[in-house]
Write a protein that holds these residues in place. Structure first.
Motif, PDB file in Angstrom:
ATOM      1  N   ALA A 392      10.767-102.392 -70.996  1.00 49.26           N
ATOM      2  CA  ALA A 392       9.886-103.317 -71.714  1.00 49.26           C
ATOM      3  C   ALA A 392       9.524-102.761 -73.083  1.00 49.26           C
ATOM      4  O   ALA A 392       9.527-103.494 -74.094  1.00 49.26           O
ATOM      5  N   ASP A 393       9.231-101.478 -73.154  1.00 42.25           N
ATOM      6  CA  ASP A 393       8.939-100.847 -74.445  1.00 42.25           C
ATOM      7  C   ASP A 393      10.149-100.940 -75.367  1.00 42.25           C
ATOM      8  O   ASP A 393      10.002-101.184 -76.577  1.00 42.25           O
ATOM      9  N   ARG A 394      11.330-100.743 -74.800  1.00 40.62           N
ATOM     10  CA  ARG A 394      12.551-100.809 -75.615  1.00 40.62           C
ATOM     11  C   ARG A 394      12.753-102.207 -76.183  1.00 40.62           C
ATOM     12  O   ARG A 394      13.114-102.372 -77.353  1.00 40.62           O
ATOM     13  N   VAL A 395      12.501-103.250 -75.395  1.00 39.17           N
ATOM     14  CA  VAL A 395      12.667-104.617 -75.882  1.00 39.17           C
ATOM     15  C   VAL A 395      11.687-104.898 -77.025  1.00 39.17           C
ATOM     16  O   VAL A 395      12.047-105.532 -78.027  1.00 39.17           O
ATOM     17  N   LEU A 396      10.465-104.414 -76.902  1.00 37.59           N
ATOM     18  CA  LEU A 396       9.511-104.589 -77.998  1.00 37.59           C
ATOM     19  C   LEU A 396       9.969-103.859 -79.256  1.00 37.59           C
ATOM     20  O   LEU A 396       9.791-104.352 -80.374  1.00 37.59           O
ATOM     21  N   ASP A 397      10.575-102.695 -79.073  1.00 37.40           N
ATOM     22  CA  ASP A 397      11.122-101.971 -80.221  1.00 37.40           C
ATOM     23  C   ASP A 397      12.245-102.763 -80.881  1.00 37.40           C
ATOM     24  O   ASP A 397      12.338-102.821 -82.115  1.00 37.40           O
ATOM     25  N   VAL A 398      13.110-103.377 -80.070  1.00 41.43           N
ATOM     26  CA  VAL A 398      14.213-104.170 -80.617  1.00 41.43           C
ATOM     27  C   VAL A 398      13.667-105.365 -81.395  1.00 41.43           C
ATOM     28  O   VAL A 398      14.156-105.690 -82.489  1.00 41.43           O
ATOM     29  N   LEU A 399      12.655-106.011 -80.854  1.00 42.85           N
ATOM     30  CA  LEU A 399      12.022-107.108 -81.584  1.00 42.85           C
ATOM     31  C   LEU A 399      11.545-106.629 -82.953  1.00 42.85           C
ATOM     32  O   LEU A 399      11.739-107.314 -83.968  1.00 42.85           O
ATOM     33  N   ALA A 400      10.914-105.469 -82.989  1.00 41.40           N
ATOM     34  CA  ALA A 400      10.420-104.929 -84.259  1.00 41.40           C
ATOM     35  C   ALA A 400      11.563-104.635 -85.213  1.00 41.40           C
ATOM     36  O   ALA A 400      11.493-104.943 -86.419  1.00 41.40           O
ATOM     37  N   ARG A 402      14.228-106.127 -85.472  1.00 43.42           N
ATOM     38  CA  ARG A 402      14.827-107.376 -85.953  1.00 43.42           C
ATOM     39  C   ARG A 402      13.815-108.287 -86.644  1.00 43.42           C
ATOM     40  O   ARG A 402      14.008-109.489 -86.731  1.00 43.42           O
ATOM     41  N   GLY A 403      12.753-107.673 -87.129  1.00 41.20           N
ATOM     42  CA  GLY A 403      11.828-108.406 -87.984  1.00 41.20           C
ATOM     43  C   GLY A 403      10.688-109.095 -87.283  1.00 41.20           C
ATOM     44  O   GLY A 403       9.980-109.902 -87.895  1.00 41.20           O
ATOM     45  N   HIS A 404      10.474-108.792 -85.987  1.00 46.93           N
ATOM     46  CA  HIS A 404       9.404-109.446 -85.231  1.00 46.93           C
ATOM     47  C   HIS A 404       8.583-108.393 -84.495  1.00 46.93           C
ATOM     48  O   HIS A 404       8.594-108.325 -83.261  1.00 46.93           O
ATOM     49  N   ASP A 405       7.868-107.587 -85.249  1.00 56.23           N
ATOM     50  CA  ASP A 405       7.041-106.539 -84.645  1.00 56.23           C
ATOM     51  C   ASP A 405       5.718-107.156 -84.210  1.00 56.23           C
ATOM     52  O   ASP A 405       4.856-107.475 -85.037  1.00 56.23           O
ATOM     53  N   VAL A 406       5.560-107.345 -82.918  1.00 54.79           N
ATOM     54  CA  VAL A 406       4.345-107.962 -82.386  1.00 54.79           C
ATOM     55  C   VAL A 406       3.491-106.955 -81.619  1.00 54.79           C
ATOM     56  O   VAL A 406       2.507-107.340 -80.976  1.00 54.79           O
ATOM     57  N   ARG A 407       3.847-105.677 -81.718  1.00 58.41           N
ATOM     58  CA  ARG A 407       3.144-104.680 -80.908  1.00 58.41           C
ATOM     59  C   ARG A 407       1.664-104.590 -81.249  1.00 58.41           C
ATOM     60  O   ARG A 407       0.836-104.378 -80.359  1.00 58.41           O
TER      61      ARG A 407
END
Length: 486
Positions: A392-400, A402-407
């Motif tokens: 789950a942490d890795r998926v959030l990192d991938v989002l970030a 790719r321009g979508h850092d929602v952390r």
């Protein structure tokens, strides 16, 4: 009036129950969980609401027909609205394209994003897909299919069979597209059936054709409302429901089913909405089940999915209902999922559904459903300590990345793994789409709706014609027509 038992209250089971009750059968639905809808689930918490299963409805007319033909009105029960654009795509080089709801506008959007010729190439490919849809849309997908012989008999000519060309893969068809981003976009449609574009038959170009020809739709309040409406419609037709009722055996013709604890529910007809592997492998001992059991043993279950449900503070500057964020190396994802050593994808394609719907999040906030393709439970032990949370942490990192850092916007998150899908739906390893469609036989020849055991019928995503909201409703119509009125 026949006594009908429907095993499972997924959307295929509900659709079958409605059709059979409307033709004067006495219908009881047995569901092992505490609710209906199957994979069309929902999570509600702190004012946020998430669809945990399908997030896009194609071919809504299938459900309009279901309601109309059983004395109801879908549009009086739910609000079905178009999704515009149907999807926003972002590629690893930073380029983007929005696929509009209007099919006539799609070639122009691709031309603007990918350059001269891209729109024409896509339009030509979809024109060929339209011809394939004419061949399979009614004659194959909406009628019983019992083996290769049926498929051959329904082809009007050798030319029809040549058009189906089951030896060509989706990847091979995609070579007609000059731009690698267009080919990537086409490859993604293989994942709609949990499959590998390098093995999926090219006739599955009908999937993007249907999505673009008939549009992508959303049900206001979430797609779970569609399940609510169908459940209420079944109740109005007199269907009886028992929840927490786990079926342990399907008996011989006319014998009904056995429940955990030993109670027998008598039935003249049984309709199974359970996974076909579970039905033939664990619920049936009848010797006539041997052939489909052997066939299913050769079939490969589809891939599964790893899901994050994200409660986010604030609003995105560029909201989209659906967005797909591609990696640089798409083949590496399919290698990880379908190779000899399945593993979580290190750099996955990320799908995000974030409806612009005030009923699914508190004002000024967003509810994000995030999905990545994942190996099934058993291929990976998703229950092992740290595996799910680490990914789950890795998926959030991938989002970030790719321009979508929602952390920094995250209020809370829920994680759903293939182990959860297996536990909640009974699908093998959490396979989301029944069997994969890797290969012509797997794509077209799923378990038949009429089983070789008299009085037993199959519906749902693991039976003909396959998975997805429209197809499971089609399977219910096929089974109901085979059973006939009371």
């Amino acid at each position: 009036m026949a006594r009908v038992v429907v095993v499972g209250a997924g959307m295929g089971g509900l659709a079958a129950a409605a059709r059979l009750a409307a033709t004067e059968h006495r219908v009881t639905v047995l569901e092992q969980s505490g609710t209906y809808g199957g994979k069309l689930g929902e999570l509600r918490r702190d004012g946020f609401a998430f669809d945990t299963g399908p997030s896009l409805l194609t071919l809504p007319r299938v459900y309009r027909d279901l309601f109309a033909e059983t004395g109801g009105d879908l549009d009086a029960a739910v609000e079905v609205v178009p999704v515009e654009p149907t999807c926003h795509y972002r590629f690893a080089d930073g380029s983007e394209v929005d696929l509009p709801h209007d099919p006539a506008a799609v070639p122009g959007a691709l031309e603007a994003a990918f350059g001269a010729g891209a729109g024409r190439e896509w339009a030509e490919l979809m024109a060929d897909a339209a011809r394939l849809w004419e061949l399979v849309g009614e004659s194959v997908l909406q009628r019983p299919l019992n083996g290769v012989g049926d498929l051959v008999r329904r082809s009007a000519s050798v030319r029809d069979l040549w058009a189906l060309a089951p030896w060509r893969t989706l990847r091979a068809v995609g070579r007609r597209l000059s731009d690698p981003r267009a080919r990537m976009l086409l490859d993604r449609y293989a994942t709609y059936s949990g499959s590998d574009p390098r093995r999926l038959p090219g006739l599955m170009t009908v999937v993007p054709y249907v999505e673009q020809r008939y549009g992508g739709w959303y049900v206001r309040g979430g797609l779970r409302r569609l399940g609510d409406a169908l459940f209420a419609h079944c109740r109005g037709l007199g269907v009886r429901f028992e929840f927490g009722a786990r079926v342990t055996a399907v008996r011989a013709a006319g014998g009904g089913v056995t429940l955990a604890g030993g109670a027998v529910v008598p039935a003249d007809v049984v309709v199974s909405d359970a996974d076909a592997r579970h039905l033939y492998g664990h619920l049936l001992t009848d010797r006539r089940a041997r052939a489909p059991r052997r066939a299913l043993a050769r079939a490969v279950p589809s891939l599964s999915g790893f899901v994050l449900l994200l409660a986010l503070r604030g609003r995105s500057p560029r909201p989209y209902h659906h967005r797909v964020l591609f990696p640089a190396d798409y083949d590496a994802e399919f290698d990880a999922l379908f190779g000899p050593d399945p593993r979580p994808v290190p750099d996955p394609t990320v799908y995000v559904c974030s409806p612009d719907d005030p009923t699914v999040a508190p004002e000024g906030h967003e509810a994000w459903f995030v999905l990545v393709n994942a190996p099934r439970q058993g291929q990976v032990d998703w229950t092992a300590p740290g595996v799910a949370e680490g990914y789950a942490d890795r998926v959030l990192d991938v989002l970030a990345e790719r321009g979508h850092d929602v952390r920094d916007r995250l209020l809370w998150r829920e994680v759903r793994t293939p182990a959860d899908w297996e536990r909640d739906t009974g699908s093998v390893g959490g396979a989301l789409y029944g069997s994969s469609s890797n290969g012509a036989r797997a794509a077209l020849l799923r378990p038949a709706n009429r089983s070789p055991v008299p009085g037993l019928y199959l519906v749902g995503g693991s039976a003909h014609p396959g998975g997805g909201l429209p197809l499971v409703a089609m399977s219910a119509k096929i089974a109901a027509d085979l059973i006939g009125p009371a």
